[in-house]
Write a protein that holds these residues in place. Structure first.
Motif, PDB file in Angstrom:
ATOM      1  N   ALA A 141      17.142  41.284  27.805  1.00 38.33           N
ATOM      2  CA  ALA A 141      16.910  40.748  29.147  1.00 38.33           C
ATOM      3  C   ALA A 141      18.125  40.002  29.688  1.00 38.33           C
ATOM      4  O   ALA A 141      18.370  39.994  30.898  1.00 38.33           O
ATOM      5  CB  ALA A 141      15.696  39.823  29.127  1.00 38.33           C
ATOM      6  N   LYS A 142      18.893  39.371  28.807  1.00 39.20           N
ATOM      7  CA  LYS A 142      20.090  38.675  29.265  1.00 39.20           C
ATOM      8  C   LYS A 142      21.094  39.653  29.854  1.00 39.20           C
ATOM      9  O   LYS A 142      21.827  39.333  30.795  1.00 39.20           O
ATOM     10  CB  LYS A 142      20.723  37.895  28.114  1.00 39.20           C
ATOM     11  N   ALA A 143      21.124  40.878  29.316  1.00 37.29           N
ATOM     12  CA  ALA A 143      22.013  41.905  29.854  1.00 37.29           C
ATOM     13  C   ALA A 143      21.592  42.323  31.258  1.00 37.29           C
ATOM     14  O   ALA A 143      22.432  42.611  32.115  1.00 37.29           O
ATOM     15  CB  ALA A 143      22.026  43.119  28.928  1.00 37.29           C
ATOM     16  N   VAL A 144      20.287  42.349  31.513  1.00 33.68           N
ATOM     17  CA  VAL A 144      19.800  42.653  32.860  1.00 33.68           C
ATOM     18  C   VAL A 144      20.315  41.604  33.840  1.00 33.68           C
ATOM     19  O   VAL A 144      20.827  41.929  34.920  1.00 33.68           O
ATOM     20  CB  VAL A 144      18.258  42.709  32.879  1.00 33.68           C
ATOM     21  N   TYR A 145      20.192  40.346  33.460  1.00 37.21           N
ATOM     22  CA  TYR A 145      20.669  39.279  34.340  1.00 37.21           C
ATOM     23  C   TYR A 145      22.180  39.384  34.547  1.00 37.21           C
ATOM     24  O   TYR A 145      22.668  39.226  35.680  1.00 37.21           O
ATOM     25  CB  TYR A 145      20.326  37.909  33.752  1.00 37.21           C
ATOM     26  N   GLY A 146      22.938  39.615  33.467  1.00 35.19           N
ATOM     27  CA  GLY A 146      24.386  39.736  33.597  1.00 35.19           C
ATOM     28  C   GLY A 146      24.795  40.836  34.551  1.00 35.19           C
ATOM     29  O   GLY A 146      25.772  40.703  35.306  1.00 35.19           O
ATOM     30  N   THR A 147      24.045  41.929  34.552  1.00 36.05           N
ATOM     31  CA  THR A 147      24.330  43.050  35.458  1.00 36.05           C
ATOM     32  C   THR A 147      24.088  42.639  36.904  1.00 36.05           C
ATOM     33  O   THR A 147      24.939  42.850  37.780  1.00 36.05           O
ATOM     34  CB  THR A 147      23.439  44.251  35.098  1.00 36.05           C
ATOM     35  N   ILE A 148      22.927  42.063  37.172  1.00 36.45           N
ATOM     36  CA  ILE A 148      22.571  41.700  38.543  1.00 36.45           C
ATOM     37  C   ILE A 148      23.520  40.641  39.091  1.00 36.45           C
ATOM     38  O   ILE A 148      24.010  40.741  40.225  1.00 36.45           O
ATOM     39  CB  ILE A 148      21.105  41.212  38.604  1.00 36.45           C
ATOM     40  N   ARG A 149      23.800  39.626  38.267  1.00 39.69           N
ATOM     41  CA  ARG A 149      24.649  38.531  38.739  1.00 39.69           C
ATOM     42  C   ARG A 149      26.069  39.006  39.042  1.00 39.69           C
ATOM     43  O   ARG A 149      26.629  38.682  40.103  1.00 39.69           O
ATOM     44  CB  ARG A 149      24.689  37.429  37.680  1.00 39.69           C
ATOM     45  N   SER A 150      26.669  39.741  38.150  1.00 41.69           N
ATOM     46  CA  SER A 150      28.052  40.179  38.367  1.00 41.69           C
ATOM     47  C   SER A 150      28.137  41.168  39.524  1.00 41.69           C
ATOM     48  O   SER A 150      29.102  41.147  40.301  1.00 41.69           O
ATOM     49  CB  SER A 150      28.627  40.779  37.089  1.00 41.69           C
ATOM     50  N   HIS A 151      27.126  42.033  39.665  1.00 43.51           N
ATOM     51  CA  HIS A 151      27.102  42.939  40.818  1.00 43.51           C
ATOM     52  C   HIS A 151      27.082  42.154  42.123  1.00 43.51           C
ATOM     53  O   HIS A 151      27.853  42.445  43.054  1.00 43.51           O
ATOM     54  CB  HIS A 151      25.884  43.859  40.748  1.00 43.51           C
ATOM     55  N   ALA A 152      26.196  41.160  42.213  1.00 41.05           N
ATOM     56  CA  ALA A 152      26.068  40.384  43.452  1.00 41.05           C
ATOM     57  C   ALA A 152      27.361  39.628  43.763  1.00 41.05           C
ATOM     58  O   ALA A 152      27.769  39.537  44.930  1.00 41.05           O
ATOM     59  CB  ALA A 152      24.893  39.410  43.343  1.00 41.05           C
ATOM     60  N   GLU A 153      28.009  39.086  42.742  1.00 42.06           N
ATOM     61  CA  GLU A 153      29.253  38.355  42.980  1.00 42.06           C
ATOM     62  C   GLU A 153      30.329  39.278  43.542  1.00 42.06           C
ATOM     63  O   GLU A 153      31.082  38.891  44.448  1.00 42.06           O
ATOM     64  CB  GLU A 153      29.728  37.689  41.693  1.00 42.06           C
ATOM     65  N   LEU A 154      30.408  40.506  43.038  1.00 42.97           N
ATOM     66  CA  LEU A 154      31.405  41.442  43.550  1.00 42.97           C
ATOM     67  C   LEU A 154      31.050  41.923  44.956  1.00 42.97           C
ATOM     68  O   LEU A 154      31.943  42.159  45.785  1.00 42.97           O
ATOM     69  CB  LEU A 154      31.548  42.624  42.598  1.00 42.97           C
ATOM     70  N   TYR A 155      29.763  42.072  45.244  1.00 40.67           N
ATOM     71  CA  TYR A 155      29.346  42.436  46.599  1.00 40.67           C
ATOM     72  C   TYR A 155      29.811  41.369  47.589  1.00 40.67           C
ATOM     73  O   TYR A 155      30.407  41.691  48.632  1.00 40.67           O
ATOM     74  CB  TYR A 155      27.829  42.594  46.664  1.00 40.67           C
ATOM     75  N   HIS A 156      29.531  40.122  47.281  1.00 39.61           N
ATOM     76  CA  HIS A 156      29.921  39.039  48.188  1.00 39.61           C
ATOM     77  C   HIS A 156      31.440  38.928  48.285  1.00 39.61           C
ATOM     78  O   HIS A 156      31.974  38.637  49.368  1.00 39.61           O
ATOM     79  CB  HIS A 156      29.303  37.719  47.721  1.00 39.61           C
ATOM     80  N   TYR A 157      32.142  39.135  47.195  1.00 37.89           N
ATOM     81  CA  TYR A 157      33.607  39.078  47.234  1.00 37.89           C
ATOM     82  C   TYR A 157      34.160  40.156  48.161  1.00 37.89           C
ATOM     83  O   TYR A 157      35.030  39.889  48.993  1.00 37.89           O
ATOM     84  CB  TYR A 157      34.167  39.264  45.822  1.00 37.89           C
ATOM     85  N   TYR A 158      33.635  41.368  48.030  1.00 42.66           N
ATOM     86  CA  TYR A 158      34.139  42.479  48.850  1.00 42.66           C
ATOM     87  C   TYR A 158      33.894  42.246  50.333  1.00 42.66           C
ATOM     88  O   TYR A 158      34.802  42.399  51.166  1.00 42.66           O
ATOM     89  CB  TYR A 158      33.484  43.789  48.400  1.00 42.66           C
ATOM     90  N   HIS A 159      32.673  41.863  50.681  1.00 40.09           N
ATOM     91  CA  HIS A 159      32.326  41.728  52.100  1.00 40.09           C
ATOM     92  C   HIS A 159      32.726  40.370  52.685  1.00 40.09           C
ATOM     93  O   HIS A 159      33.214  40.304  53.817  1.00 40.09           O
ATOM     94  CB  HIS A 159      30.830  41.956  52.288  1.00 40.09           C
ATOM     95  N   ASP A 160      32.528  39.295  51.928  1.00 41.91           N
ATOM     96  CA  ASP A 160      32.726  37.959  52.483  1.00 41.91           C
ATOM     97  C   ASP A 160      34.152  37.447  52.341  1.00 41.91           C
ATOM     98  O   ASP A 160      34.604  36.647  53.169  1.00 41.91           O
ATOM     99  CB  ASP A 160      31.774  36.961  51.811  1.00 41.91           C
ATOM    100  N   VAL A 161      34.861  37.897  51.318  1.00 42.05           N
ATOM    101  CA  VAL A 161      36.224  37.420  51.075  1.00 42.05           C
ATOM    102  C   VAL A 161      37.261  38.436  51.536  1.00 42.05           C
ATOM    103  O   VAL A 161      38.181  38.108  52.295  1.00 42.05           O
ATOM    104  CB  VAL A 161      36.427  37.082  49.587  1.00 42.05           C
ATOM    105  N   LEU A 162      37.094  39.691  51.090  1.00 40.84           N
ATOM    106  CA  LEU A 162      38.053  40.725  51.493  1.00 40.84           C
ATOM    107  C   LEU A 162      37.756  41.292  52.874  1.00 40.84           C
ATOM    108  O   LEU A 162      38.586  42.006  53.440  1.00 40.84           O
ATOM    109  CB  LEU A 162      38.048  41.867  50.476  1.00 40.84           C
ATOM    110  N   ASN A 163      36.561  41.004  53.402  1.00 41.85           N
ATOM    111  CA  ASN A 163      36.132  41.564  54.692  1.00 41.85           C
ATOM    112  C   ASN A 163      36.146  43.089  54.682  1.00 41.85           C
ATOM    113  O   ASN A 163      36.517  43.734  55.658  1.00 41.85           O
ATOM    114  CB  ASN A 163      37.006  41.034  55.838  1.00 41.85           C
ATOM    115  N   GLY A 164      35.749  43.658  53.556  1.00 45.54           N
ATOM    116  CA  GLY A 164      35.684  45.110  53.439  1.00 45.54           C
ATOM    117  C   GLY A 164      34.581  45.693  54.296  1.00 45.54           C
ATOM    118  O   GLY A 164      33.488  45.124  54.404  1.00 45.54           O
TER     119      GLY A 164
END
Length: 623
Positions: free
Chosen positions: A344-367
């Motif tokens: 279950a910890k791996a499930v959380y690690g997947t969701i959390r890291s995915h969300a962080e990269l989503y926000h980085y791409y759209h909110d920081v890089l303005n992709g």
């Protein structure tokens, strides 16, 4: 006669979800093999004349046109570099068994430390391919691009794909690149699995795509492919994984050149960040102690549960996104994460890291492109759609394979109830996290080869769902359902492939309906394919004439068009797996490719399915 038609019924265990099903309805006879002859009289014999030249004109594949302009989705790296993680850049060489043995490492990220990781991994019977540098693509002979005669019974519909529909092919680094110890790459789980798992063949050379990528892209362009979905090897970018460890210049340059060559040939690149090839450095640091590698001995452990996973994977993703965001329209963070999550910890690690990269791409890089992950199928469909217990069982199955990630990411909802009741050590998600996760996917990407017919556990065996769910040693845990390859009317669900899958295009359409109506997000079909039964045992000419694969692609594509036009599904693209036969996680016997590969010479040969696949699309694009 009867036929199967798609209907929708509520799925009782997932909020806001619906379950696509099928039912039997009366047929109007249109699908019968003979619908009658309306001629009033018999035909009159006559002599129209004969010549051997009265054959169909020879046709060749239509190459993809160069892009009229190169679209951009973010500022170039020169403008984004200040937004990327601060790391140094270095280079490493190639590893060869029998070289100097490293007994001590003074520099944690130096050449000796790099060598020590390969020394510790010690792949069995290590070999290299026949190439050691990038190969310039030769012209494709016209004779290779001549289409085979059309299938006698083929799709007759004339529906068009929506404008801008993404039509392409897929592959992954660990299955096609080879060159596993070249130009600074460190060992991955796939490399170790190849040498440690009984029965696995090695992927040391694979298709040598690392050096033949320009050859492969040239061939895709010649066939008219518009999108190429590939994965980047994390171990080529950050050989040591650690936050702050050096960026491998050779790996970054390789993928930069790959992306540029795609665009030069008129092909749009689609990038996956992790496709089953987690670097071993995530587990063992510098791997100076070979004994510790026992933690990771198969490819089914992606390490998402490790304490250092989120920060190291996010560092890797941010660096790659910042460098290539201007040229890549779609980013896929994970490939089918369920198959690489061990707890279950791996499930959380997947969701959390995915969300962080989503926000980085759209909110920081303005992709302005899209970010998502690839959900792995198959989708569960009730064996008897009129039986509520079968519907419940299907919902339970989909909770585990799909909802556990998709509920937080698409709906901002907690893990499905049945998941929390079964996996007791799940990582709780608080409200602020759910808000942070919600909507962090622009598309619903699905890898879907077939479907599973589902029914409950048989009470007569004494195995009840609740008992199974409470017992991790139960062979059915955690799904706790029964699978069937036989439909209610006694027929196998479709033509059997050489793997687990069946050709079941109508069930695929039902599964698409389920996803569309449950998560209400535009879909993209990121993998679908068919390994013809016993194809590896055939000679090359027989492999190339792969009619069952053609039938699979054409029927599925026809059902996709029906889903778009009849079911209202917003489907944005389709990517065939795969554009060539590859290392299919332990074997070269599962031929999913639309090109055959000579394992000695690395020569590629087009199969008829490739021509049928691209012709179907090009005949149905808006003019």
């Amino acid at each position: 006669m009867t036929r199967i038609a798609a209907t929708i019924a509520a799925c009782v265990t997932i909020p806001l979800a619906v379950q696509a099903q099928y039912k039997y309805v009366s047929d109007d006879g249109a699908s019968a093999s003979c619908v009658g002859n309306n001629n009033a009289t018999a035909p009159t014999p006559h002599f129209p004349g004969f010549a051997y030249t009265q054959t169909q004109a020879v046709q060749t594949a239509t190459p993809v046109a160069p892009l009229a302009f190169t679209p951009t989705y973010a500022a170039p790296y020169s403008s984004l570099s200040s937004l990327a993680p601060k790391v140094s850049t270095t280079t490493y060489g190639n590893w060869q068994p029998g070289g100097p043995q490293v007994t001590s490492v003074s520099e944690p990220y130096g050449p000796a430390a790099w060598t020590s990781m390969w020394q510790a991994a010690n792949p069995v019977n290590f070999t290299r391919g026949i190439y050691s540098t990038t190969v310039a693509p030769p012209p494709i002979p016209t004779a290779e691009l001549i289409r085979p005669d059309p299938l006698y019974f083929g799709p007759k519909d004339c529906r068009q794909f929506p404008k801008g529909f993404m039509f392409g092919v897929s592959g992954s680094a660990g299955q096609i690149e080879g060159a596993i110890a070249d130009e600074g790459k460190t060992p991955t789980g796939l490399d170790l699995a190849a040498s440690q798992v009984p029965g696995f063949s090695d992927n040391y050379a694979a298709d040598e795509n690392y050096y033949l990528y320009k050859v492969d892209i040239e061939r895709l362009a010649a066939m008219g492919v518009k999108y190429y979905s590939f994965s980047i090897s994390w171990a080529r970018i950050f050989p040591f994984v650690d936050v702050g460890s050096p960026l491998n210049e050779a790996g970054l340059k390789h993928y930069d050149d790959l992306i540029n060559f795609c665009l030069e040939k008129g092909i749009q690149p689609v990038v996956t960040l992790l496709h089953a090839d987690t670097p071993l450095a995530l587990f063992q640091g510098n791997m100076t102690d070979a004994a510790t590698r026992s933690e990771f001995n198969t490819y089914t452990n992606g390490g998402m549960y490790r304490d250092n996973f989120i920060e190291t994977f996010v560092q890797y993703g941010k660096v790659v996104m910042a460098h290539f965001a201007d040229r890549v329209p779609i980013w896929l963070t994970f490939n089918e994460p369920w198959y690489a999550t061990t707890n279950a910890k791996a499930v959380y690690g997947t969701i959390r890291s995915h969300a962080e990269l989503y926000h980085y791409y759209h909110d920081v890089l303005n992709g302005t492109g899209s970010v998502t992950y690839k959900s792995g199928g198959p989708i569960g469909i009730p064996l008897d759609p009129t039986n509520a217990t079968h519907v419940d069982a299907s919902c339970r199955y989909n909770d585990f394979y799909t909802g556990v990630y998709a509920n937080p990411i698409y709906l901002g909802q907690d893990y499905p109830k049945t998941y929390k009741e079964t996996v007791k050590d799940y990582v709780p998600l608080n409200q602020s996290e759910l808000e942070y996760f919600k909507g962090t996917a622009d598309l619903f990407a699905i890898d879907l080869y077939t479907a599973n017919l589902i029914q409950p556990l048989d009470p007569s065996t004494g195995r009840l769902t609740a008992q199974c769910a409470a017992n991790k040693t139960d062979p059915g845990w955690p799904n706790c359902v029964t699978f069937s390859d036989i439909t209610e009317n006694g027929w196998q669900i479709g033509y059997r492939s050489n793997a687990y899958s069946f050709s079941a295009p109508r069930l695929t359409r039902i599964a698409m309906n389920y996803l569309w109506n449950t998560y209400k997000t535009p879909l993209v079909y990121t993998e679908f394919g068919f390994p013809v039964f016993a194809e590896a045992e055939k000679d090359l000419d027989a492999q190339r004439y792969d009619t069952p694969r053609s039938n699979y692609y054409l029927s599925v594509m026809s059902e996709l068009l029906a889903a778009i036009w009849e079911d209202g599904i917003d489907l944005r693209g389709a990517f065939a797996w795969s554009f060539l036969d590859n290392w299919e996680f332990g074997s070269y016997e599962e031929h999913y490719g639309m090109q055959a590969v000579n394992r000695t010479t690395q020569v590629r040969s087009f199969k008829r399915s490739f021509f049928d696949y691209v012709e179907f699309f090009h005949a149905r694009v808006p003019q």
